[in-house]
Motif scaffolding. Structure first.
Motif, PDB file in Angstrom:
ATOM      1  N   UNK A  60       0.825  -1.209   0.000  1.00  0.00           N
ATOM      2  CA  UNK A  60       0.000   0.000   0.000  1.00  0.00           C
ATOM      3  C   UNK A  60       0.861   1.261   0.000  1.00  0.00           C
ATOM      4  N   UNK A  61       1.979   1.257   0.713  1.00  0.00           N
ATOM      5  CA  UNK A  61       2.871   2.423   0.710  1.00  0.00           C
ATOM      6  C   UNK A  61       3.414   2.694  -0.695  1.00  0.00           C
ATOM      7  N   UNK A  62       3.681   1.628  -1.429  1.00  0.00           N
ATOM      8  CA  UNK A  62       4.240   1.787  -2.781  1.00  0.00           C
ATOM      9  C   UNK A  62       3.212   2.304  -3.784  1.00  0.00           C
ATOM     10  N   UNK A 169     -11.111 -12.838  -2.678  1.00  0.00           N
ATOM     11  CA  UNK A 169     -10.126 -13.911  -2.626  1.00  0.00           C
ATOM     12  C   UNK A 169      -9.291 -13.802  -3.895  1.00  0.00           C
ATOM     13  N   UNK A 170      -8.010 -14.045  -3.789  1.00  0.00           N
ATOM     14  CA  UNK A 170      -7.145 -14.028  -4.974  1.00  0.00           C
ATOM     15  C   UNK A 170      -6.729 -12.627  -5.371  1.00  0.00           C
ATOM     16  N   UNK A 171      -7.687 -11.802  -5.734  1.00  0.00           N
ATOM     17  CA  UNK A 171      -7.385 -10.415  -6.106  1.00  0.00           C
ATOM     18  C   UNK A 171      -8.406  -9.484  -5.458  1.00  0.00           C
ATOM     19  N   UNK A 179      -7.347   4.264  -5.743  1.00  0.00           N
ATOM     20  CA  UNK A 179      -7.354   3.090  -6.622  1.00  0.00           C
ATOM     21  C   UNK A 179      -6.398   2.043  -6.055  1.00  0.00           C
ATOM     22  N   UNK A 180      -6.964   0.897  -5.649  1.00  0.00           N
ATOM     23  CA  UNK A 180      -6.172  -0.174  -5.044  1.00  0.00           C
ATOM     24  C   UNK A 180      -6.393  -1.453  -5.835  1.00  0.00           C
ATOM     25  N   UNK A 181      -5.286  -2.077  -6.237  1.00  0.00           N
ATOM     26  CA  UNK A 181      -5.333  -3.364  -6.918  1.00  0.00           C
ATOM     27  C   UNK A 181      -4.304  -4.262  -6.251  1.00  0.00           C
TER      28      UNK A 181
END
Length: 193
Positions: A60-62, A169-171, A179-181
């Motif tokens: 998350x920091x990156x 789950x998984x992703x 925006x978080x992936x």
């Protein structure tokens, strides 16, 4: 049975208050205040839990855009009798190296990784308290076959409660608080499972 050390005795008849946590240097790390009671993490932390929190923190920091900070194991002063310590939080407050807590209005996302000793608090007590404090997003991460499963909640403004926004789950892909992936399987690599 040994006598309690003096620092464990509440400073007043009403018990503990949020500001008291900053005056308890003898208290164990990860001491929380829930409804005026000190809560200590007494059981040893499992390696799976620690590795997941570390991996999630660095990921998350990156990816956090400017204006967002990721903090690990910092308390949130919900009110004068509650100062829980989530595993992670996403805040819009600027970094301050001397800070010891955040106000709810500075927090955009709280993340709790469930462990056996915190399961009830993470799934029910904190879910309710974070919503009442109007923190917009809450993730509760469970372990399923040694893989992380993320239960995502969003604050429903009209009711002041969290509404489920998905189980991942998984992703995991979320547009909020930024925006978080995430490839959840890479947070705990298969060789570590």
């Amino acid at each position: 049975m040994a006598a309690l050390p003096d620092w464990m005795r509440p400073p007043r008849a009403e018990g503990w208050f949020a500001e008291d946590l900053d005056r308890l240097p003898e208290a164990p790390r990860h001491t929380e205040l829930i409804d005026g009671a000190l809560v200590f993490m007494m059981s040893p932390q499992r390696a799976w839990h620690g590795r997941l929190v570390t991996s999630l923190t660095t990921t998350l920091m990156a990816t956090a855009p400017p204006g967002f900070e990721i903090e690990r194991e910092m308390t949130i002063r919900l009110d004068e009798r509650n100062r829980p310590e989530p595993n992670l939080l996403v805040t819009t407050a600027p970094y301050d190296p001397d800070r010891t807590w955040y106000a709810p209005e500075e927090v955009r996302l709280v993340i709790e990784v469930v462990s056996p000793e915190s399961a009830h608090r993470d799934r029910t007590v904190k879910l309710r308290k974070y919503a009442e404090a109007k923190i917009p997003h809450y993730w509760c991460i469970e372990e399923e076959d040694r893989a992380p499963v993320v239960h995502v909640y969003e604050l429903d403004e009209p009711t002041g409660t969290y509404a489920p926004a998905g189980i991942f789950r998984g992703t995991l892909q979320r547009p909020v608080p930024f925006e978080i992936s995430l490839d959840l399987d890479k947070l705990i690599p298969p060789r570590s499972r």
